[in-house]
Design a protein around this motif. Structure first.
Motif, PDB file in Angstrom:
ATOM      1  N   CYS A 293     -12.707  13.934  -8.936  1.00  0.00           N
ATOM      2  CA  CYS A 293     -12.098  13.391  -7.718  1.00  0.00           C
ATOM      3  C   CYS A 293     -11.603  11.954  -7.920  1.00  0.00           C
ATOM      4  N   CYS A 296     -13.814   9.514  -5.369  1.00  0.00           N
ATOM      5  CA  CYS A 296     -15.227   9.161  -5.557  1.00  0.00           C
ATOM      6  C   CYS A 296     -15.622   9.173  -7.024  1.00  0.00           C
ATOM      7  N   GLY A 300     -18.858  12.801  -5.135  1.00  0.00           N
ATOM      8  CA  GLY A 300     -18.788  13.646  -3.942  1.00  0.00           C
ATOM      9  C   GLY A 300     -18.350  12.852  -2.732  1.00  0.00           C
ATOM     10  N   CYS A 301     -17.314  13.372  -2.051  1.00  0.00           N
ATOM     11  CA  CYS A 301     -16.819  12.707  -0.845  1.00  0.00           C
ATOM     12  C   CYS A 301     -16.091  13.745   0.002  1.00  0.00           C
ATOM     13  N   CYS A 304     -13.051  15.687  -1.868  1.00  0.00           N
ATOM     14  CA  CYS A 304     -13.394  16.744  -2.826  1.00  0.00           C
ATOM     15  C   CYS A 304     -14.406  17.716  -2.231  1.00  0.00           C
TER      16      CYS A 304
HETATM   17 ZN   LIG Z   1     -14.539  12.989  -4.035  1.00  0.00          ZN
END
Ligand SMILES: [Zn+2]
Length: 370
Positions: A293, A296, A300-301, A304
């Motif tokens: 991504c 991030c 993880g955000c 994504c």
């Molecule tokens: Zn992300």
């Protein structure tokens, strides 16, 4: 005027009086131009021009060759000798008075017309200018150009071709034989003559290989069609870039290296790639490509969906049947191919919740992407 006629009892003097009275009646409407009333001064340009024409008509009627006063002049020689001089003076005085009234009104009207014209043609240089609205390229076009620039710098040609295809180019040549599920009528659109709207730009690769033979290195950006119901992530028409590299000794390693370089240049050098086994009729083996991504970096955000990875598209080694369909010998040449959605990548980067926003042509939306 007319007072002196009392001294003369004959008919000619009466005629001069009548002519004078008729003139006074008709001239009444123009009297305001002599007094310079506010109603005269504020007259619009076309109204003032109309009044001027009416005044000129009035002059012709009352001072012209066929006017009553011109008729009275002809009588001068016929009046009694002792009255002649007085009558002559009466005619002259009456005529001069009429002419003066007309001329004064005319001057006033001309002044009004001149100032109205000046006002109309004046430019107020103190009014702030209106900045012309400047257009700019559509976000999909901007993204396509970024992708093209990257591949051109890697030595790829940019190819373009038709959007309406025969079954051979859209299916057979891509190793999608008759009866294959991808051929279902609900998969793409057909013209009444049985031509297909291309469901991928791989068709361009076949045309290019037939035309130029191997080796070949090209990308084909363009519009493709699927019979999808529009929703936030689908549209029946969208943009795609497909890439093809065919040469002697091309392996999966070349594919991975090329796509890794591509995402480095598009999203930054720290971007990682991931290949997952997949299936496409036109490649063997096939793989889905993901990249870490851009937002991030893999932690993880929202963008994504908390996985750390974003799907780039499909890829794989070109199926020997596809090379054969394009008259390229699979014993001598191998190649890889890949495809990715331009609109989807665009929607990811700009964090659009709905891909359809890109096709609604709402200027308020589009003007955000310069
Ligand atoms: Zn992300």
């Amino acid at each position: 005027m007319g007072g002196s006629a009392e001294k003369m009892t004959d008919a000619p003097a009466k005629e001069v009086d009548l002519a004078s009275e008729a003139f006074e009646r008709e001239f009444e409407r123009f009297a305001r131009f002599i007094r310079n009333d506010s109603s005269a001064v504020t007259l619009g340009l076309s109204d003032a021009e109309q009044e001027l024409r009416a005044l000129q008509d009035l002059r012709t009627r009352h001072l012209g060759k066929k006017s009553a006063i011109a008729g009275a002049k002809k009588l001068i020689g016929r009046v009694a000798a002792e009255d002649r001089a007085a009558f002559g003076q009466l005619v002259q005085k009456t005529e001069a008075a009429m002419a003066e009234s007309i001329e004064t009104a005319e001057e006033s009207l001309n002044a009004i017309i001149k100032s109205a014209r000046t006002a109309r043609e004046a430019i107020d240089v103190t009014i702030p200018g209106r900045r012309p609205r400047q257009g700019h390229l559509h976000p999909i076009t901007l993204m396509r150009q970024r992708i093209e620039d990257i591949f051109v710098s890697l030595g790829y040609a940019v190819e373009d071709d038709r959007e309406i295809e025969t079954d051979f180019y859209n299916f057979d040549a891509l190793n999608i034989p008759e009866g294959h599920p991808a051929r279902e009528p609900q998969d793409t659109f057909y013209t009444t003559e049985g031509f297909a709207l291309r469901s991928q730009t791989s068709t361009v690769q076949i045309h290019a290989m037939q035309r130029r033979g191997a080796p070949v290195r090209m990308i084909a950006p363009g519009r493709v069609f699927r019979r999808d119901t529009p929703d936030p992530t689908h549209n029946p028409m969208f943009y795609q870039v497909e890439g093809l590299c065919v040469d002697r000794g091309i392996t999966m390693a070349h594919l991975k290296g090329t796509l890794a370089e591509f995402v480095h240049r598009l999203f930054g050098p720290e971007t990682k790639t991931r290949f997952r086994p997949s299936y496409f009729p036109f490649t063997e083996p096939s793989a889905e490509v993901d990249y870490s991504c851009f937002n991030c970096g893999g932690d993880g955000c929202r963008i994504c969906k908390w996985s750390g990875w974003i799907e780039l598209g499909g890829s794989g080694m070109v199926h020997p049947n596809v090379l054969r369909a394009a008259n390229v010998d699979p014993e001598e040449f191998t190649g890889f191919a890949f495809g990715l959605g331009i609109d989807r990548t665009c929607a990811r980067i700009y964090q659009l919740d709905d891909i359809r926003l890109l096709f609604e042509n709402d200027v308020r939306f589009l003007s955000q992407f310069r």
